[in-house]
Write a protein that holds these residues in place. Structure first.
Motif, short mmCIF file in Angstrom:
data_model
loop_
_atom_site.label_atom_id
_atom_site.label_comp_id
_atom_site.label_asym_id
_atom_site.label_seq_id
_atom_site.Cartn_x
_atom_site.Cartn_y
_atom_site.Cartn_z
N LEU A 183 0.81 -1.23 0.00
CA LEU A 183 0.00 0.00 0.00
C LEU A 183 0.84 1.28 0.00
CD1 LEU A 183 -2.11 -2.14 0.74
CD2 LEU A 183 -3.07 -0.53 2.39
N VAL A 184 1.96 1.24 0.76
CA VAL A 184 2.77 2.46 0.86
C VAL A 184 4.03 2.35 0.03
CG1 VAL A 184 3.07 4.18 2.66
CG2 VAL A 184 2.43 1.86 3.29
N GLY A 185 4.47 1.11 -0.16
CA GLY A 185 5.70 0.92 -0.92
C GLY A 185 6.93 1.31 -0.14
N ARG A 186 6.82 1.38 1.14
CA ARG A 186 7.97 1.77 1.97
C ARG A 186 8.89 0.57 2.16
NH1 ARG A 186 5.42 3.45 6.95
NH2 ARG A 186 4.74 5.26 5.74
N ARG A 187 10.18 0.82 2.08
CA ARG A 187 11.14 -0.27 2.27
C ARG A 187 11.56 -0.25 3.74
NH1 ARG A 187 15.26 -3.04 -0.79
NH2 ARG A 187 17.26 -2.95 0.32
N ILE A 188 11.19 -1.32 4.47
CA ILE A 188 11.48 -1.31 5.91
C ILE A 188 12.25 -2.56 6.30
CG2 ILE A 188 9.47 0.12 6.47
CD1 ILE A 188 7.99 -2.42 7.31
N PRO A 189 13.11 -2.43 7.29
CA PRO A 189 14.01 -3.54 7.64
C PRO A 189 13.37 -4.61 8.52
CG PRO A 189 14.47 -1.67 9.05
CD PRO A 189 13.39 -1.22 8.11
N ILE A 190 13.93 -5.79 8.46
CA ILE A 190 13.59 -6.85 9.41
C ILE A 190 14.67 -6.81 10.48
CG2 ILE A 190 13.36 -9.33 9.73
CD1 ILE A 190 12.47 -9.49 6.78
N VAL A 191 14.23 -6.65 11.71
CA VAL A 191 15.21 -6.55 12.80
C VAL A 191 15.03 -7.71 13.76
CG1 VAL A 191 15.29 -4.03 12.64
CG2 VAL A 191 13.68 -5.13 14.22
N GLY A 192 16.09 -7.99 14.47
CA GLY A 192 16.02 -9.03 15.50
C GLY A 192 15.78 -8.39 16.85
N ASP A 193 14.73 -8.80 17.54
CA ASP A 193 14.44 -8.20 18.84
C ASP A 193 13.72 -9.23 19.70
OD1 ASP A 193 14.18 -5.08 19.98
OD2 ASP A 193 12.80 -6.56 20.89
N GLU A 194 14.11 -9.28 20.96
CA GLU A 194 13.52 -10.31 21.83
C GLU A 194 12.03 -10.08 22.09
OE1 GLU A 194 15.62 -7.40 24.62
OE2 GLU A 194 15.98 -8.28 22.67
N HIS A 195 11.56 -8.90 21.74
CA HIS A 195 10.11 -8.63 21.87
C HIS A 195 9.31 -9.64 21.04
CE1 HIS A 195 6.27 -6.63 21.93
NE2 HIS A 195 6.28 -6.48 20.63
N ALA A 196 9.87 -10.04 19.92
CA ALA A 196 9.17 -11.02 19.08
C ALA A 196 9.23 -12.38 19.76
CB ALA A 196 9.80 -11.07 17.70
N ASP A 197 8.06 -12.92 20.00
CA ASP A 197 7.95 -14.19 20.72
C ASP A 197 7.74 -15.29 19.70
OD1 ASP A 197 7.17 -16.37 22.21
OD2 ASP A 197 6.10 -15.15 23.69
N MET A 198 8.63 -16.30 19.73
CA MET A 198 8.55 -17.37 18.73
C MET A 198 7.26 -18.17 18.86
SD MET A 198 12.40 -18.85 18.58
CE MET A 198 12.93 -18.58 20.25
N GLU A 199 6.73 -18.17 20.09
CA GLU A 199 5.54 -18.99 20.35
C GLU A 199 4.25 -18.29 19.89
OE1 GLU A 199 6.15 -21.98 22.05
OE2 GLU A 199 8.26 -21.35 21.82
N LYS A 200 4.33 -16.98 19.79
CA LYS A 200 3.09 -16.23 19.59
C LYS A 200 2.89 -15.86 18.13
CE LYS A 200 2.29 -13.72 23.90
NZ LYS A 200 2.59 -12.42 24.48
#
Length: 960
Positions: A253-270
């Motif tokens: 929709l926006v065409g914005r190029r955004i990075p994939i970052v590593g952060d512990e906030h992301a929960d593998m289980e969820k």
RNA sequence: AGUCGCGUAGCUCAGUUGGUUAGAGCACCACCUUGACAUGGUGGGGGUCGCUAGUUCGAAUCUAGUCGCGACUACCA
């Protein structure tokens, strides 16, 4: 005092209040010990509800109690300006005339608010008066008064200079309806059913996932925020995605190029394990963004609509060019919830909608505006709270401040130990304007005035300064309430005399909002605690246990309970001026169901007594109309007892007692009866209980003790026992005088005992009674019960012998009444009575009480049987070991007597078995303390004796 | 999910450090207009104290668990 047959509260209440106020009885009266309560300031433009009524009943009870104990007592009233609530009301009024606040301008708008305050401000003070609250009106305060405003400025400036107040661009709770930031406490979280949308985010640069897909899937409950995404987070440990860290997403929709970052906030289980990051619109994402240096893109207006162009900031909150401000134009100006639908539809259309699931979630709502709160990136002022919290926690830990009930201390600790910085700026016009000025370069200067700012910072007149537009959270000024109202920052006499205050009376719902903040601010600026005790009471709820609120339409105005209201008016009152008019029908139905006849007038005293009797330690106070009625009857009982006393001393309005008669009543010889000595003794007990309960904040116990004494002892027994003395020609003058004097004096003391709980009726009666009772010396001027001395328990007047003797008498009378009821002998029919197996004590008691007994049990003849005397066939009641016999002459029903005895015997046997079982258990006899065993043995003997006598009697009748 | 509170008579609530025959008011039933009060009086019915274990000679009261209700905090991709 003209005495109607029933108590008519409306006839006396308002004139007494007026008198009290005019004579200045509410003002501090001097004395060495001070006692002070500050009223929790209600909203100046609001109206009092039942919670306030409750609150006032408790405070006034404590204030009157302490005032009567001779303390230098101050109860200071006041109101707060209630920033958001008041501004909303005035804005709505203007809107009704088609006027927008912004068209009016700040100055003009504030004029309107002051006008409204002047108009509606009297409402609350009138209500407080009608509740009988003995506040010192001469010291009434308002949070926007000049003095208090000065204190607010002073505190703000000092905190700023100590770096305890700062300004910053941060994510705040934004109310899109009211256009202001609010603190986290003003956010109400509600559970809602919603959806979880799974979106496919295409990977940029031809990258693929391990399983060969050219996209990753993120899940969100707020699709519209994707327009502000500046990254996607995966867990750095996640084997599925960790290779993608550092790669990019092509944001749809926006065409914005955004990075994939590593952060512990992301929960593998969820979820999917991939989280879209929108730092400008989510509190968690904000933190993730900071950690990963992601820019922040604001896509919403202050109305909660999609912006035509985004605002882009770097991670420090400075405007930046990291990304284009461009947004898809099709959403511009669209409301956030419409945009949500549109964006989901678009994803679906593009084949990027992976899945939709039902999802339960908690949604934040503004407690005032009632709309969903939007995390919004704005500049706000904050109080750095941790340093202030520390001493505030200690003050409770070391007992300088005590919560009653104690359990609320845990609630206080749990919040204080995990406290967040306090956002104190509000984008409103009504309130204390923040004392900060900006120059044209955006530099900020804080000071007590523009002049001070210029002077302190050497800013010449050529430099343009403009004051911050925002105002402070109302609670900021409320937090200074105890000391700012006493004249701080000046070190006034009042401050020295009354601060720290003694007790704060408040509901648990504002412990965080107000109590905690008061403790922090007061310690900081006075070095003293604001109050020594916090009495925390429950919330008043309706008969179904629901919290009372205007929107539910179940609010009650305490005045409607005092004065009464007809059903139609009540319905009209509850359904007018509603935020949600569609609720009206439901509210009307509910109201008609609960109050089919409207509400009868009950008077202030009954209302107050009801509140007090419900003031136990629980968290809810379910208001019960039937208890209210009971206590209205209680007022009537007290009233009629007084009528009896007046009549019995021969005092009427038309023919008042002469001075000589009064002197004779108080100084003539007296011959106190057993009943006289008994009620005087019981009065001591009642005084002891009430005082103990009040000192303990157990208003329910105090009310109960008073009720019990008045109704079940003074009225039910003493008044009845006085009649035979007063009405008998055989009584001596000294005996009659004793009864009259006791009737008068005990009632007079009872009035003083009751006064803090029921001020009006006690004052009304006391005015007539006190001169007769010759107790005006207990008051400094005899003018008012308010300033009379509170009763004190006098051990020397306790008469144990009289108490046991009257218990005996009551036992005999009750026994005979029982027989009458069971055998159908009407109360008017005189009966003969015989006493069998009595001890010397019984005989002595009988001789001393023959008159009482004959009168109260309607006995025509009393016979004492000595051992060996033949007893006639009779119905029996047991009083201890003594048998009370009512002969079954002639037509009395033997079957009824048999069934009566069998029932008594069975009941007795049950108890006998239980006690015998206990005593036969060696474990009990070996281990239980001796006194307990003795008690049980005595019980056993009593039950056995009773069993023997009852069976004997039963046999005799069966043998007929 | 965590913390806390609550669960006693039909209703609203008491029950102090474990030892009462578990109380009050209202409601209910019967009787009573007797010279303070029918907004009254007399008498009565009604509770295995949420449930289950445990500690104890003894539990409404203490402990653990459990169910139900409520509040608050947190999380919610």
């Amino acid at each position: 005092m003209a005495m109607d047959k029933t108590y008519q509260p409306h006839a006396i209440e308002q004139s007494w209040y007026k008198t009290w106020e005019e004579k200045g009885y509410f003002a501090p009266q001097g004395g060495d010990d001070s006692y002070c309560i500050m009223i929790p300031p209600p909203n100046v433009t609001g109206s009092l509800h039942m919670g306030h009524g409750f609150n006032n009943a408790v405070m006034d009870c404590m204030i009157r109690y302490n005032r009567m104990q001779g303390k230098n007592t101050l109860w200071q009233p006041g109101t707060d300006h209630a920033g958001i609530a008041t501004q909303m009301v005035v804005e709505r009024q203007l809107a009704a005339q088609g006027i927008d606040r912004k068209d009016l301008g700040r100055e003009k708008f504030l004029e309107k608010v002051w006008e409204w305050k002047a108009e509606s401000g009297g409402n609350i003070t009138n209500q407080i008066r009608r509740l009988g609250s003995s506040v010192d009106w001469s010291r009434e305060r308002f949070t926007m008064d000049e003095g208090l405003s000065k204190a607010v400025e002073e505190v703000f400036v000092r905190l700023y200079k100590e770096d305890l107040i700062y300004r910053g661009k941060r994510l705040v709770n934004w109310d899109p309806k009211l256009h202001t930031a609010i603190s986290d406490l003003e956010v109400e979280n509600k559970d809602k059913k919603g959806h979880m949308w799974h979106f496919r985010y295409p990977l940029a640069d031809g990258v693929t996932t391990q399983d060969g897909r050219n996209y990753i899937v993120v899940a969100t409950t707020r699709p519209e925020t994707m327009l502000g995404d500046t990254g996607v987070a995966v867990n750095p440990e996640d084997p599925r995605y960790k290779d993608l860290i550092g790669k990019f997403i092509e944001l749809p929709l926006v065409g914005r190029r955004i990075p994939i970052v590593g952060d512990e906030h992301a929960d593998m289980e969820k979820g999917t394990g991939c989280v879209k990051i929108t730092p400008a619109h989510d509190f968690n994402d904000y933190e993730v963004g900071k950690r990963n240096k992601l820019p922040m893109i604001n896509i919403l207006t202050f109305n909660g609509e999609i912006r035509a162009a985004a605002e882009v900031f770097n991670t420090n909150g400075e405007a930046s060019n990291d990304y284009s401000t461009e947004l898809p134009q099709e959403y511009a100006g669209m409301d956030r919830f419409d945009a949500r639908k549109a964006i989901v539809a678009k994803f679906d259309e593009l084949g990027l909608l992976d899945e939709v699931k039902d999802h339960d979630l908690t949604v934040p709502y503004g407690d005032r505006g009632g709309v969903v709160i939007e995390p919004m990136l704005t500049d706000q002022w904050y109080v750095r709270i941790e340093e202030l919290a520390k001493p505030a926690i200690e003050a409770v830990e070391n007992g300088s401040i005590e919560f009653v009930p104690k359990s609320y201390e845990n609630m206080y600790y749990s919040w204080m130990r995990d406290i967040q910085d306090w956002c104190i700026s509000r984008q409103l016009w009504w309130g204390h304007r923040i004392p900060a000025w900006y120059d044209d370069n955006g530099n900020v200067f804080v000071g007590r005035s523009e002049a001070e700012v210029r002077q302190d910072n050497n800013l010449g007149d050529d430099i343009n300064l403009r004051q911050d537009n925002d105002v402070l959270d109302t609670w900021f000024s409320s937090a200074l309430w105890t000391f700012s109202t006493l004249g701080w920052p000046e070190n006034t006499e009042e401050l020295k005399t009354f601060h720290p205050t003694d007790v704060l009376v408040t509901g648990f719902d504002i412990i965080f909002f107000w109590v905690a903040r008061m403790i922090m601010m007061t310690l900081k600026f006075t070095g003293e605690v604001p109050f020594k005790k916090v009495y925390v009471h429950g919330l008043v709820r309706d008969q179904e246990g629901q919290k009372m609120s205007k929107s539910k339409g179940n609010v009650l105005d305490p005045l409607d309970i005092i004065d009464g209201i007809d059903l139609e008016s009540l319905v009209a009152k509850r359904t007018s001026g509603m935020m949600q008019p569609q609720m009206a029908a439901k509210i009307e139905k509910q109201t008609r169901k609960h109050f089919p006849d409207g509400i009868a007038a009950h008077g202030t005293d009954a209302l107050r007594f009801t509140f007090l009797s419900l003031a136990s330690t629980g968290r809810d106070v379910k208001f019960d109309m039937s208890r209210l009625e009971g206590y209205r009857n209680f007022c009537n009982k007290l009233w009629n007892a007084t009528r009896f006393v007046m009549e019995s001393i021969g005092h009427t309005d038309e023919a008042p007692l002469s001075a000589d008669a009064i002197a004779d009543l108080n100084n003539g010889d007296v011959d106190l009866s057993l009943a006289d000595r008994w009620i005087i003794s019981r009065l001591q007990q009642a005084e002891k209980e009430v005082i103990h309960a009040l000192d303990d904040f157990r208003f329910d116990h105090a009310a109960q003790a008073l009720y019990d004494f008045v109704w079940n002892e003074y009225c039910a027994w003493y008044l009845e026992l006085s009649k035979p003395v007063l009405w008998s020609d055989e009584s001596t003058d000294a005996q009659k005088r004793a009864a009259r004097r006791t009737l008068v004096k005990v009632l007079e003391a009872t009035l003083r005992l009751a006064h803090p709980m029921m001020p009006y009726i006690t004052e009304e009666i006391w005015q007539t009674l006190a001169p007769i009772a010759d107790t005006t010396q207990l008051s400094q001027n005899g003018e008012t019960i308010m300033l009379a001395q509170y009763p004190q328990y006098d051990e020397s007047k306790v008469d144990a012998q009289a108490e046991t003797d009257i218990e005996w008498l009551k036992g005999v009378i009750t026994g005979i009444r029982n027989i009458r009821a069971d055998l159908g002998i009407g109360p008017g029919k005189p009966v003969k009575c015989l006493f069998k197996n009595g001890s010397d004590d019984d005989q002595r008691r009988l001789q001393a009480n023959t008159n009482f007994l004959k009168a109260m049990a309607k006995l025509e003849d009393i016979t004492w049987l000595n051992a060996g005397d033949k007893a006639p066939l009779a119905s029996t009641a047991l009083v201890g070991k003594m048998e009370v016999l009512i002969p079954m002459a002639g037509n009395i029903d033997a079957a009824a007597e048999i069934s009566r005895l069998e029932k008594a015997l069975e009941k007795n046997q049950k108890e006998l078995d239980r006690v015998a079982g206990k005593l036969n258990n060696p474990k009990f006899t070996d281990k239980a303390p001796a006194d307990v065993i003795e008690k049980e043995k005595a019980k056993l003997a009593e039950f056995e004796d009773a069993a023997a006598k009852l069976s004997e009697q039963l046999e005799a009748i069966k043998a007929l």
